[in-house]
Scaffold this active site. Structure first.
Site, short mmCIF file in Angstrom:
data_model
loop_
_atom_site.label_atom_id
_atom_site.label_comp_id
_atom_site.label_asym_id
_atom_site.label_seq_id
_atom_site.Cartn_x
_atom_site.Cartn_y
_atom_site.Cartn_z
N ASP A 55 0.85 -1.19 0.00
CA ASP A 55 0.00 0.00 0.00
C ASP A 55 0.89 1.24 0.00
O ASP A 55 2.11 1.13 0.16
CB ASP A 55 -1.01 -0.01 1.15
N PHE B 274 6.67 1.90 -4.27
CA PHE B 274 8.07 2.16 -3.94
C PHE B 274 8.56 3.56 -4.31
O PHE B 274 9.60 4.00 -3.84
CB PHE B 274 9.01 1.10 -4.55
N TYR C 86 2.95 4.80 0.69
CA TYR C 86 3.61 5.44 1.83
C TYR C 86 2.58 6.28 2.56
O TYR C 86 1.72 6.90 1.95
CB TYR C 86 4.77 6.32 1.36
N HIS D 62 11.36 -9.39 0.79
CA HIS D 62 11.10 -7.97 0.58
C HIS D 62 12.40 -7.18 0.75
O HIS D 62 13.27 -7.57 1.54
CB HIS D 62 10.05 -7.49 1.58
#
Length: 229
Positions: free
Chosen positions: A65, A78, A67, A186
């Site tokens: 989701d 990202f 920032y 991740h």
């Protein structure tokens, strides 16, 4: 059919906007934007789709989701708006980029250069409350973005880069007979050392694109962030 996306994604996803789950999501978002601080702003919710059309999509980098701090999110996984510090996960992505394909790290986190080349920087959930990660999970976004992934899988010759457990859970939506999945842990500081570093996702993506007869991605970001179209 609601016209929400100004390119061919509207034809791909338009039927979803008339379904009951999306009507409920729309009402929820209407209340949230009126009463809370929500990111990204409502005019950039579909920015990933706007910048990378369905037909142009060659690579998908899937996030969770947006920032959730001010002035960061602008609709791409990202990526952060110019003027922000590069977030920790993106710093690790830059380290792997340099080790994998020799790209020089830049001091911004604006990934428009990738989006313009066919890299769909898609979050599973497209909105979030300020300061509250995952606050819009389970409200309906996942159904819409799962549909986008499924339609890209049907199109074929797409590279899906899945980092972390949440992204890898989408593997079942992807036909690996005609697409490529590249997965690892991740890039966050908590997990990057346990399989992300050394996974070579960028060179592997370009190898797959070459096999599909597609132009590889130029992963080197410009030293200065490009302005919006």
């Amino acid at each position: 059919m609601k016209q929400l996306i100004k390119n061919d994604w509207q034809d791909v996803l338009g039927a979803e906007f008339d379904k009951e789950y999306y009507r409920q999501l729309h009402q929820f978002l209407k209340r949230e934007y009126q009463t809370q601080t929500i990111y990204p702003d409502m005019y950039h919710i579909f920015q990933a789709f706007e910048w990378t059309s369905f037909q142009a999509t060659k690579v998908v980098i899937l996030g969770q989701d947006p920032y959730h701090e001010p002035h960061q999110a602008h609709g791409l996984s990202f990526s952060v708006l110019p003027g922000n510090k590069v977030p920790p996960s993106l710093q690790n992505i830059y380290k792997e980029l340099q080790a994998d394909v020799g790209c020089t790290p830049v001091n911004h986190g604006y990934l428009k250069h990738w989006a313009d080349q066919g890299v769909l920087l898609l979050n599973s959930v497209l909105t979030v409350r300020r300061g509250k990660a995952f606050s819009h999970q389970g409200k309906g976004w996942e159904k819409l973005t799962d549909q986008a992934i499924s339609k890209l899988s049907e199109k074929g010759h797409v590279v899906f880069i899945l980092w972390g457990k949440a992204a890898k859970s989408k593997s079942s939506l992807i036909d690996t007979r005609q697409n490529t999945i590249i997965s690892s842990t991740h890039p966050s500081p908590f997990s990057a050392n346990y399989g992300f570093f050394g996974s070579h996702p960028f060179s592997r993506a370009n190898q797959a694109l070459t096999q599909y007869g597609e132009t590889p991605i130029d992963w080197q970001l410009p030293a200065q962030p490009e302005t919006e179209n």
